[in-house]
Enzyme design. Structure first.
Site, PDB file in Angstrom:
ATOM      1  N   ASP A  57       4.666   0.089  12.002  1.00 47.70           N
ATOM      2  CA  ASP A  57       3.378  -0.402  11.478  1.00 47.70           C
ATOM      3  C   ASP A  57       3.091  -1.849  11.902  1.00 47.70           C
ATOM      4  O   ASP A  57       2.015  -2.370  11.608  1.00 47.70           O
ATOM      5  CB  ASP A  57       3.351  -0.285   9.945  1.00 47.70           C
ATOM      6  CG  ASP A  57       3.309   1.162   9.492  1.00 47.70           C
ATOM      7  OD1 ASP A  57       3.070   2.043  10.334  1.00 47.70           O
ATOM      8  OD2 ASP A  57       3.528   1.412   8.295  1.00 47.70           O
ATOM      9  N   ARG A  96      -8.609   0.560   4.865  1.00 49.39           N
ATOM     10  CA  ARG A  96      -7.695   1.516   4.236  1.00 49.39           C
ATOM     11  C   ARG A  96      -6.416   0.830   3.765  1.00 49.39           C
ATOM     12  O   ARG A  96      -5.772   1.301   2.834  1.00 49.39           O
ATOM     13  CB  ARG A  96      -7.325   2.615   5.230  1.00 49.39           C
ATOM     14  CG  ARG A  96      -8.472   3.544   5.524  1.00 49.39           C
ATOM     15  CD  ARG A  96      -8.039   4.628   6.448  1.00 49.39           C
ATOM     16  NE  ARG A  96      -6.753   5.154   5.988  1.00 49.39           N
ATOM     17  CZ  ARG A  96      -6.047   6.060   6.624  1.00 49.39           C
ATOM     18  NH1 ARG A  96      -6.489   6.544   7.742  1.00 49.39           N
ATOM     19  NH2 ARG A  96      -4.909   6.481   6.138  1.00 49.39           N
ATOM     20  N   ARG A 128       2.125  14.425  13.429  1.00 50.99           N
ATOM     21  CA  ARG A 128       2.767  13.987  12.193  1.00 50.99           C
ATOM     22  C   ARG A 128       3.139  15.224  11.379  1.00 50.99           C
ATOM     23  O   ARG A 128       2.394  15.687  10.533  1.00 50.99           O
ATOM     24  CB  ARG A 128       1.843  13.031  11.423  1.00 50.99           C
ATOM     25  CG  ARG A 128       1.509  11.804  12.244  1.00 50.99           C
ATOM     26  CD  ARG A 128       0.626  10.836  11.513  1.00 50.99           C
ATOM     27  NE  ARG A 128       1.307  10.130  10.459  1.00 50.99           N
ATOM     28  CZ  ARG A 128       0.709   9.243   9.652  1.00 50.99           C
ATOM     29  NH1 ARG A 128      -0.559   8.980   9.815  1.00 50.99           N
ATOM     30  NH2 ARG A 128       1.379   8.644   8.702  1.00 50.99           N
ATOM     31  N   CYS A 146      -4.039   8.217   9.667  1.00 54.26           N
ATOM     32  CA  CYS A 146      -4.231   7.624  10.987  1.00 54.26           C
ATOM     33  C   CYS A 146      -3.816   8.587  12.080  1.00 54.26           C
ATOM     34  O   CYS A 146      -2.789   9.260  11.971  1.00 54.26           O
ATOM     35  CB  CYS A 146      -3.417   6.342  11.085  1.00 54.26           C
ATOM     36  SG  CYS A 146      -4.229   4.958  10.295  1.00 54.26           S
ATOM     37  N   LYS A 199       0.828  -1.212   0.000  1.00 51.49           N
ATOM     38  CA  LYS A 199       0.000   0.000   0.000  1.00 51.49           C
ATOM     39  C   LYS A 199       0.857   1.255   0.000  1.00 51.49           C
ATOM     40  O   LYS A 199       0.635   2.183  -0.773  1.00 51.49           O
ATOM     41  CB  LYS A 199      -0.911   0.002   1.240  1.00 51.49           C
ATOM     42  CG  LYS A 199      -1.696   1.279   1.381  1.00 51.49           C
ATOM     43  CD  LYS A 199      -2.203   1.549   2.787  1.00 51.49           C
ATOM     44  CE  LYS A 199      -1.199   1.850   3.808  1.00 51.49           C
ATOM     45  NZ  LYS A 199      -1.353   3.021   4.664  1.00 51.49           N
ATOM     46  N   ASN A 200       1.857   1.300   0.875  1.00 48.32           N
ATOM     47  CA  ASN A 200       2.609   2.550   0.996  1.00 48.32           C
ATOM     48  C   ASN A 200       3.533   2.805  -0.193  1.00 48.32           C
ATOM     49  O   ASN A 200       3.892   3.950  -0.456  1.00 48.32           O
ATOM     50  CB  ASN A 200       3.362   2.595   2.329  1.00 48.32           C
ATOM     51  CG  ASN A 200       2.394   2.810   3.490  1.00 48.32           C
ATOM     52  OD1 ASN A 200       1.254   3.251   3.279  1.00 48.32           O
ATOM     53  ND2 ASN A 200       2.811   2.495   4.702  1.00 48.32           N
TER      54      ASN A 200
HETATM   55  C1  EPZ Z   1       4.818   6.587   6.521  1.00 47.14           C
HETATM   56  O1  EPZ Z   1       4.205   7.702   7.174  1.00 47.14           O
HETATM   57  C2  EPZ Z   1       3.735   5.563   6.348  1.00 47.14           C
HETATM   58  N1  EPZ Z   1       2.655   6.124   5.558  1.00 47.14           N
HETATM   59  C3  EPZ Z   1       3.223   5.111   7.719  1.00 47.14           C
HETATM   60  O2  EPZ Z   1       2.330   4.058   7.499  1.00 47.14           O
HETATM   61  C4  EPZ Z   1       4.390   4.608   8.554  1.00 47.14           C
HETATM   62  O3  EPZ Z   1       3.936   4.354   9.859  1.00 47.14           O
HETATM   63  C5  EPZ Z   1       5.502   5.656   8.624  1.00 47.14           C
HETATM   64  O4  EPZ Z   1       5.885   6.058   7.276  1.00 47.14           O
HETATM   65  C6  EPZ Z   1       6.755   5.177   9.342  1.00 47.14           C
HETATM   66  O5  EPZ Z   1       7.261   4.038   8.699  1.00 47.14           O
HETATM   67  C7  EPZ Z   1       2.748   6.153   4.236  1.00 47.14           C
HETATM   68  O6  EPZ Z   1       3.701   5.678   3.635  1.00 47.14           O
HETATM   69  C8  EPZ Z   1       1.616   6.750   3.514  1.00 47.14           C
HETATM   70  P1  EPZ Z   1       7.378   9.572   8.494  1.00 47.14           P
HETATM   71  P2  EPZ Z   1       4.907   9.098   7.200  1.00 47.14           P
HETATM   72  O7  EPZ Z   1       7.425  10.825   7.717  1.00 47.14           O
HETATM   73  O8  EPZ Z   1       5.610   9.292   5.901  1.00 47.14           O
HETATM   74  C9  EPZ Z   1       8.040  12.762  12.033  1.00 47.14           C
HETATM   75  C10 EPZ Z   1       0.421   2.759   7.908  1.00 47.14           C
HETATM   76  O9  EPZ Z   1      -0.104   2.226   8.905  1.00 47.14           O
HETATM   77  N2  EPZ Z   1       8.075  13.769  10.950  1.00 47.14           N
HETATM   78  O10 EPZ Z   1       8.461   8.566   8.283  1.00 47.14           O
HETATM   79  O11 EPZ Z   1       3.924  10.063   7.659  1.00 47.14           O
HETATM   80  C11 EPZ Z   1       6.659  12.158  12.198  1.00 47.14           C
HETATM   81  O12 EPZ Z   1       5.849  12.956  13.010  1.00 47.14           O
HETATM   82  C12 EPZ Z   1       1.004   4.132   8.013  1.00 47.14           C
HETATM   83  O13 EPZ Z   1       0.474   2.223   6.793  1.00 47.14           O
HETATM   84  C13 EPZ Z   1       8.339  15.090  11.270  1.00 47.14           C
HETATM   85  O14 EPZ Z   1       8.519  15.462  12.424  1.00 47.14           O
HETATM   86  O15 EPZ Z   1       5.974   8.865   8.339  1.00 47.14           O
HETATM   87  C14 EPZ Z   1       7.005  10.811  12.790  1.00 47.14           C
HETATM   88  O16 EPZ Z   1       7.199  10.947  14.166  1.00 47.14           O
HETATM   89  C15 EPZ Z   1       0.699   4.854   9.261  1.00 47.14           C
HETATM   90  N3  EPZ Z   1       8.377  16.006  10.250  1.00 47.14           N
HETATM   91  C16 EPZ Z   1       8.349  10.449  12.151  1.00 47.14           C
HETATM   92  O17 EPZ Z   1       8.879  11.687  11.674  1.00 47.14           O
HETATM   93  C17 EPZ Z   1       8.183  15.668   8.956  1.00 47.14           C
HETATM   94  O18 EPZ Z   1       8.231  16.540   8.079  1.00 47.14           O
HETATM   95  C18 EPZ Z   1       8.272   9.482  10.975  1.00 47.14           C
HETATM   96  O19 EPZ Z   1       7.324   9.961  10.046  1.00 47.14           O
HETATM   97  C19 EPZ Z   1       7.927  14.317   8.648  1.00 47.14           C
HETATM   98  C20 EPZ Z   1       7.871  13.387   9.673  1.00 47.14           C
END
Ligand code: EPZ
Length: 431
Positions: free
Chosen positions: A305, A397, A122, A117, A22-23
């Site tokens: 995840d 989803r 985030r 979610c 999915k991702n």
């Molecule tokens: C991706 O989310 C996935 N979603 C998530 O999958 C997954 O949990 C996550 O990566 C971590 O592996 C998609 O691919 C659509 P991140 P993403 O940017 O990109 C912080 C699922 O269940 N951060 O790696 O949103 C953030 O708050 C979902 O399939 C900032 O502070 O995750 C988090 O604490 C849920 N500033 C950490 O980094 C930013 O600009 C990691 O977030 C970006 C992120």
């Protein structure tokens, strides 16, 4: 509202086939609009998140043809707008990939701020930092990310934290920027690599995806391609955890075992037998599970995840386990529901202290997010008696035909949509 009704206690046995990631699919769907030529994508998971993104692409003029259930052809030769006006977009996190894709393609994007979610704060500051480094002006106006650039120019970008989304978004935009971009402290998840491979198959020049330094040489335009998405690491891991919690013997087919190594290692540690094949893994769980410690980390660490699904299995493991959430700050909301099923778990900040119990007992519970929803279904499958999980929309989803695939493995689970069908299902399940 749809809900799952589960009568627990059946051991899971048999084979389950995993769909496309999915991702990865979400990044690939955004990337596909970056060319005027047709793009054919196989192994597209049919889940709500991908359907929403396809609708958004259609909304700006992409012609979408479904060749079969898991194959789409996207033709963006008549894209009319850089404004995503879609109420649905607020519901999915990955809406922000359209910023990178449109910024690369048309140097302009206006996309509703991401939803997705509710698993903690985030931020999108790293995405914005990346776009600005490429020369874009970025504002948040009326609930939208508005990005615009006269020219996108390659840049040297150091991310302050590892972010899957920011890495993918900058890869998208930088593919069509002039000159060379270097992303340092990049995310290394398998889907980051898959999206880079997809962009390269469209003529992009991206090197180093899968390491923490990604180098992109911008190209003038991208072309059509024919591509198959990698299998979903988390869908596979979810069935592995289900096998562990339900004393199953499940062969999970169409996987890349390398992507599952951190999950495989933890399951082996708690007493499961794992057999790896070229594109399948078999998880057997006959002995009582034993405790362990897990900390979620960016890939190749243990994936956030998979945290709820493993916590459900560890809730039934002998001894005391500790699960530490290292990525999101509010991903233990489901624990209250699990405790109502008899689990003994204390959460403090980002840590769960789990004292294994011999069984869960069924009750009515609510899924707070996608992976937690799947985890609570697993708890219901392992529990004594009947569990109702409200509602199914989170799970849908990210999991295609979750209940159908579980039924194939022998689970007693049914998706029902209202009080009357719920009652019928209950009666049937009891009989
Ligand atoms: C991706 O989310 C996935 N979603 C998530 O999958 C997954 O949990 C996550 O990566 C971590 O592996 C998609 O691919 C659509 P991140 P993403 O940017 O990109 C912080 C699922 O269940 N951060 O790696 O949103 C953030 O708050 C979902 O399939 C900032 O502070 O995750 C988090 O604490 C849920 N500033 C950490 O980094 C930013 O600009 C990691 O977030 C970006 C992120």
């Amino acid at each position: 509202m749809d809900r799952y009704i589960i009568r627990g206690g059946n051991p899971l046995a048999g084979e389950v086939t995993i769909g496309g990631a999915k991702n990865a699919a979400l990044g690939i769907l955004a990337a596909a609009i970056m060319t005027d030529e047709p793009v054919r994508i196989e192994n597209m998971p049919k889940v709500t998140d991908t359907e929403i993104l396809l609708k958004a692409a259609e909304g700006i003029g992409t012609k979408v043809t479904h060749e079969d259930r898991h194959t789409v052809i996207m033709d963006s030769s008549h894209l009319q707008s850089t404004f995503i006006d879609d109420e649905y977009m607020k519901k999915i996190r990955a809406s922000y990939y359209l910023v990178g894709a449109l910024l690369g393609r048309d140097k302009k994007a206006e996309v509703p701020l991401p939803g997705g979610c509710n698993i903690g704060v985030r931020g999108i500051d790293q995405h914005i930092k990346g776009f600005k480094a490429l020369g874009a002006k970025v504002d948040i106006l009326h609930g939208c990310i508005c990005a615009e650039a006269k020219d996108l120019r390659g840049a040297h970008i150091f991310f302050d934290k590892v972010s899957v989304g920011a890495t993918i978004n900058v890869m998208l935009a930088a593919s069509l920027a002039s000159g060379r971009t270097i992303i340092e402290n990049a995310a290394k998840e398998p889907h980051v690599v898959d999206i880079a491979n997809f962009l390269n198959s469209m003529g992009a020049n991206i090197r180093g995806a899968g390491t923490d330094v990604i180098r992109i040489r911008g190209v003038e335009k991208l072309h059509g391609t024919d591509y198959a998405i990698i299998p979903d690491q988390i869908e596979a891991g979810t069935y592995m955890a289900a096998a562990a919690a339900c004393h199953g013997d499940v062969t999970i087919k169409n996987v890349i075992p390398k992507h599952l190594e951190c999950i495989t290692a933890k399951l082996a540690e708690i007493g499961c037998q794992i057999t790896e094949f070229d594109d399948a893994v078999q998880v057997t769980s006959y002995d009582p599970l034993t405790s362990t410690q897990i900390r979620t980390l960016p890939y190749p660490g243990f994936p956030t995840d998979m945290q709820p699904q493993m916590t459900v299995a560890l809730g039934l493991a002998q001894g005391i386990s500790i699960v530490t959430e290292g990525i999101f700050d509010n991903r233990f909301k489901y624990v209250d529901e699990l405790v109502r099923m008899g689990a003994s778990i204390k959460v403090e900040n980002n840590m769960a202290l789990i004292t294994g119990v011999s069984k869960y007992t069924g009750t009515d519970i609510t899924a707070p997010d996608l992976r937690a929803g799947a985890a609570l279904v697993i708890a219901g499958l392992a529990a004594e008696g009947e569990t109702t999980v409200d509602d199914t929309s989170y799970v849908e989803r990210g999991y295609e035909d979750f209940d159908g695939k579980l039924r194939e493995l022998g689970a007693d689970i049914e998706k029902v949509s209202d009080g009357w069908s719920a009652e019928r299902a209950r009666l049937k399940l009891v009989n």
